[in-house]
Design a protein around this motif. Structure first.
Motif, PDB file in Angstrom:
ATOM      1  N   LEU A   1      -1.716  75.629  24.249  1.00 59.65           N
ATOM      2  CA  LEU A   1      -2.088  75.594  22.838  1.00 59.65           C
ATOM      3  C   LEU A   1      -3.524  76.054  22.623  1.00 59.65           C
ATOM      4  O   LEU A   1      -3.818  76.781  21.669  1.00 59.65           O
ATOM      5  CB  LEU A   1      -1.886  74.180  22.285  1.00 59.65           C
ATOM      6  CG  LEU A   1      -0.425  73.734  22.131  1.00 59.65           C
ATOM      7  CD1 LEU A   1      -0.377  72.296  21.639  1.00 59.65           C
ATOM      8  CD2 LEU A   1       0.329  74.649  21.194  1.00 59.65           C
ATOM      9  N   ALA A   2      -4.431  75.621  23.514  1.00 61.01           N
ATOM     10  CA  ALA A   2      -5.829  76.020  23.347  1.00 61.01           C
ATOM     11  C   ALA A   2      -5.971  77.537  23.475  1.00 61.01           C
ATOM     12  O   ALA A   2      -6.675  78.180  22.682  1.00 61.01           O
ATOM     13  CB  ALA A   2      -6.703  75.317  24.386  1.00 61.01           C
TER      14      ALA A   2
ATOM     15  N   TYR B   1      -4.608  79.215  20.404  1.00 63.42           N
ATOM     16  CA  TYR B   1      -5.538  79.156  19.271  1.00 63.42           C
ATOM     17  C   TYR B   1      -6.651  80.185  19.440  1.00 63.42           C
ATOM     18  O   TYR B   1      -7.074  80.805  18.461  1.00 63.42           O
ATOM     19  CB  TYR B   1      -6.126  77.761  19.133  1.00 63.42           C
ATOM     20  CG  TYR B   1      -7.059  77.642  17.932  1.00 63.42           C
ATOM     21  CD1 TYR B   1      -6.542  77.547  16.650  1.00 63.42           C
ATOM     22  CD2 TYR B   1      -8.433  77.676  18.089  1.00 63.42           C
ATOM     23  CE1 TYR B   1      -7.377  77.474  15.555  1.00 63.42           C
ATOM     24  CE2 TYR B   1      -9.280  77.605  16.999  1.00 63.42           C
ATOM     25  CZ  TYR B   1      -8.740  77.496  15.729  1.00 63.42           C
ATOM     26  OH  TYR B   1      -9.572  77.437  14.636  1.00 63.42           O
ATOM     27  N   GLU B   2      -7.137  80.351  20.673  1.00 58.69           N
ATOM     28  CA  GLU B   2      -8.161  81.370  20.923  1.00 58.69           C
ATOM     29  C   GLU B   2      -7.638  82.753  20.543  1.00 58.69           C
ATOM     30  O   GLU B   2      -8.350  83.565  19.955  1.00 58.69           O
ATOM     31  CB  GLU B   2      -8.577  81.347  22.394  1.00 58.69           C
ATOM     32  CG  GLU B   2      -9.390  80.115  22.785  1.00 58.69           C
ATOM     33  CD  GLU B   2      -9.705  80.092  24.266  1.00 58.69           C
ATOM     34  OE1 GLU B   2      -9.299  81.042  24.975  1.00 58.69           O
ATOM     35  OE2 GLU B   2     -10.342  79.121  24.721  1.00 58.69           O
TER      36      GLU B   2
ATOM     37  N   MET C   1      -5.282  83.323  18.345  1.00 56.52           N
ATOM     38  CA  MET C   1      -5.154  83.331  16.890  1.00 56.52           C
ATOM     39  C   MET C   1      -6.497  83.633  16.247  1.00 56.52           C
ATOM     40  O   MET C   1      -6.592  84.436  15.308  1.00 56.52           O
ATOM     41  CB  MET C   1      -4.641  81.959  16.421  1.00 56.52           C
ATOM     42  CG  MET C   1      -4.406  81.847  14.934  1.00 56.52           C
ATOM     43  SD  MET C   1      -2.926  82.736  14.438  1.00 56.52           S
ATOM     44  CE  MET C   1      -3.139  82.691  12.658  1.00 56.52           C
ATOM     45  N   ALA C   2      -7.553  82.994  16.734  1.00 55.65           N
ATOM     46  CA  ALA C   2      -8.886  83.219  16.177  1.00 55.65           C
ATOM     47  C   ALA C   2      -9.326  84.657  16.403  1.00 55.65           C
ATOM     48  O   ALA C   2      -9.911  85.297  15.517  1.00 55.65           O
ATOM     49  CB  ALA C   2      -9.884  82.249  16.801  1.00 55.65           C
TER      50      ALA C   2
ATOM     51  N   LEU D   1       1.140  80.306  18.596  1.00 56.91           N
ATOM     52  CA  LEU D   1       0.370  79.079  18.423  1.00 56.91           C
ATOM     53  C   LEU D   1       1.285  77.890  18.167  1.00 56.91           C
ATOM     54  O   LEU D   1       1.045  76.784  18.672  1.00 56.91           O
ATOM     55  CB  LEU D   1      -0.607  79.249  17.252  1.00 56.91           C
ATOM     56  CG  LEU D   1      -1.506  78.053  16.935  1.00 56.91           C
ATOM     57  CD1 LEU D   1      -2.521  77.845  18.047  1.00 56.91           C
ATOM     58  CD2 LEU D   1      -2.221  78.256  15.608  1.00 56.91           C
ATOM     59  N   CYS D   2       2.338  78.105  17.395  1.00 56.65           N
ATOM     60  CA  CYS D   2       3.210  77.003  16.980  1.00 56.65           C
ATOM     61  C   CYS D   2       4.474  76.893  17.821  1.00 56.65           C
ATOM     62  O   CYS D   2       5.342  76.073  17.515  1.00 56.65           O
ATOM     63  CB  CYS D   2       3.603  77.174  15.513  1.00 56.65           C
ATOM     64  SG  CYS D   2       2.212  77.207  14.383  1.00 56.65           S
TER      65      CYS D   2
ATOM     66  N   GLN E   1       1.788  70.930  18.218  1.00 62.53           N
ATOM     67  CA  GLN E   1       2.003  72.212  17.556  1.00 62.53           C
ATOM     68  C   GLN E   1       1.704  72.127  16.057  1.00 62.53           C
ATOM     69  O   GLN E   1       1.149  73.056  15.476  1.00 62.53           O
ATOM     70  CB  GLN E   1       3.434  72.696  17.804  1.00 62.53           C
ATOM     71  CG  GLN E   1       3.635  73.159  19.239  1.00 62.53           C
ATOM     72  CD  GLN E   1       5.077  73.281  19.641  1.00 62.53           C
ATOM     73  OE1 GLN E   1       5.976  72.720  19.003  1.00 62.53           O
ATOM     74  NE2 GLN E   1       5.338  74.000  20.724  1.00 62.53           N
TER      75      GLN E   1
ATOM     76  N   MET F   1      -2.086  72.176  15.775  1.00 64.67           N
ATOM     77  CA  MET F   1      -2.631  73.511  15.941  1.00 64.67           C
ATOM     78  C   MET F   1      -2.369  74.374  14.714  1.00 64.67           C
ATOM     79  O   MET F   1      -3.210  75.189  14.320  1.00 64.67           O
ATOM     80  CB  MET F   1      -2.037  74.171  17.191  1.00 64.67           C
ATOM     81  CG  MET F   1      -2.451  73.518  18.495  1.00 64.67           C
ATOM     82  SD  MET F   1      -4.254  73.484  18.723  1.00 64.67           S
ATOM     83  CE  MET F   1      -4.603  75.207  18.996  1.00 64.67           C
TER      84      MET F   1
ATOM     85  N   ARG G   1      -4.982  73.527  12.292  1.00 64.77           N
ATOM     86  CA  ARG G   1      -6.267  74.144  12.650  1.00 64.77           C
ATOM     87  C   ARG G   1      -6.295  75.617  12.257  1.00 64.77           C
ATOM     88  O   ARG G   1      -7.358  76.179  11.959  1.00 64.77           O
ATOM     89  CB  ARG G   1      -6.496  74.025  14.155  1.00 64.77           C
ATOM     90  CG  ARG G   1      -6.917  72.644  14.641  1.00 64.77           C
ATOM     91  CD  ARG G   1      -7.280  72.667  16.112  1.00 64.77           C
ATOM     92  NE  ARG G   1      -8.441  73.515  16.384  1.00 64.77           N
ATOM     93  CZ  ARG G   1      -8.905  73.792  17.595  1.00 64.77           C
ATOM     94  NH1 ARG G   1      -8.277  73.289  18.658  1.00 64.77           N
ATOM     95  NH2 ARG G   1      -9.962  74.549  17.765  1.00 64.77           N
ATOM     96  N   ALA G   2      -5.134  76.252  12.258  1.00 63.20           N
ATOM     97  CA  ALA G   2      -5.072  77.681  11.937  1.00 63.20           C
ATOM     98  C   ALA G   2      -5.143  77.956  10.447  1.00 63.20           C
ATOM     99  O   ALA G   2      -5.420  79.097  10.043  1.00 63.20           O
ATOM    100  CB  ALA G   2      -3.788  78.286  12.503  1.00 63.20           C
TER     101      ALA G   2
END
Length: 268
Positions: free
Chosen positions: A3-4, A7-8, A10-11, A37-38, A154, A157, A160-161
């Motif tokens: 997941l981390a 997210y990286e 995704m960013a 991400l999900c 999930q 996350m 967070r997105a």
């Protein structure tokens, strides 16, 4: 993919999207990263209202979009209705991501929407990821997967997105507004608006800041509109001054009008 790490990615995709000049490409760029991400397999992004009667549906990946094009009007209407997520968000201000199963429990597997998704994409679960500042009707994304429901991690996350998704959507809207404003009547030559901005080395982000400067917004207001800090706004403004060879807001707006980067006064 953890997941981390997802997210990286995704960013990173969101940052890359802010440098994309074609607004129509922004959400397709994000869709795959959001699915990773999900823990999803397909994503629908709906940037207009979730209703049965209308609404453009963007789908990723390509295979999922191909299957969608085979649906009839009745099935598309069922998909547009966004059951049960449109109803879930319509009656609350909370925009926290939630899965269909968590929203309605046992009613979800027996619903017409769940049966349609199983037939079309062989998926069992859907996660709603609305844009955090969207009102009713809600706009945002639907993430689909087969097997088990989306986990707590999930969902966290996905939450967070949401700010990243909102920032890209604001950028898309402004680029669309900028393109409309610089229609044929606003063009000093035959080149497109994107080409003129590129000739001045303006990034898409700087272009949207320039448009808001032209609209007489303050740095605070620009920051709120774009979801960035005032300090970042000032940095963008400094870059615009340097690239256009100007020293203040008025001179910058006049120079941008001369170059065909923003509409001239009196033009629609």
């Amino acid at each position: 993919m953890g997941l981390a790490r997802a997210y990286e990615r995704m960013a990173a995709v969101a940052v890359a999207a802010l440098h994309e000049r074609d607004p129509s490409r922004l959400w397709p760029m994000l869709a795959g990263a959001l699915a990773d991400l999900c823990g999803g397999e397909a994503v629908i992004h709906k940037l207009d209202e979730w209703s049965e009667r209308e609404g453009t549906i963007g789908v990723a990946p390509y295979a999922a979009a191909t299957e969608l094009r085979r649906l009839g009007d009745a099935d598309l209407a069922l998909l547009r209705a966004g059951y049960p997520l449109a109803r879930h968000y319509a009656h609350r201000t909370d925009r926290t991501p939630v899965s269909a199963h968590r929203a309605v429990g046992r009613a979800w597997p027996d619903s017409a929407t769940a049966r349609l998704l199983s037939d079309v994409w062989d998926v069992d679960h859907v996660l709603g990821v609305p844009l955090p500042d969207s009102t009713t009707p809600v706009t945002g994304c639907l993430v689909y997967r087969a097997g088990t429901d989306f986990t707590d991690d999930q969902l966290a996350m996905a939450e967070r997105a949401q700010p990243l998704l909102a920032a890209v959507e604001r950028q898309r809207q402004l680029l669309e507004e900028w393109r409309r404003a610089l229609g044929p009547a606003g063009a000093p030559d035959d080149r497109g608006a994107d080409e003129r901005a590129a000739d001045c080395a303006l990034t898409p982000r700087e272009t949207t800041v320039l448009l808001l400067l032209t609209n007489a917004l303050t740095a605070d207001a620009i920051g709120r509109r774009l979801g960035i800090s005032v300090r970042t706004v000032h940095k963008h403004v400094e870059n615009i001054y340097r690239k256009l060879g100007t020293r203040d807001r008025l001179g910058t707006v006049l120079r941008a009008q001369q170059l065909g980067l923003v509409p001239r006064p009196g033009l629609p």
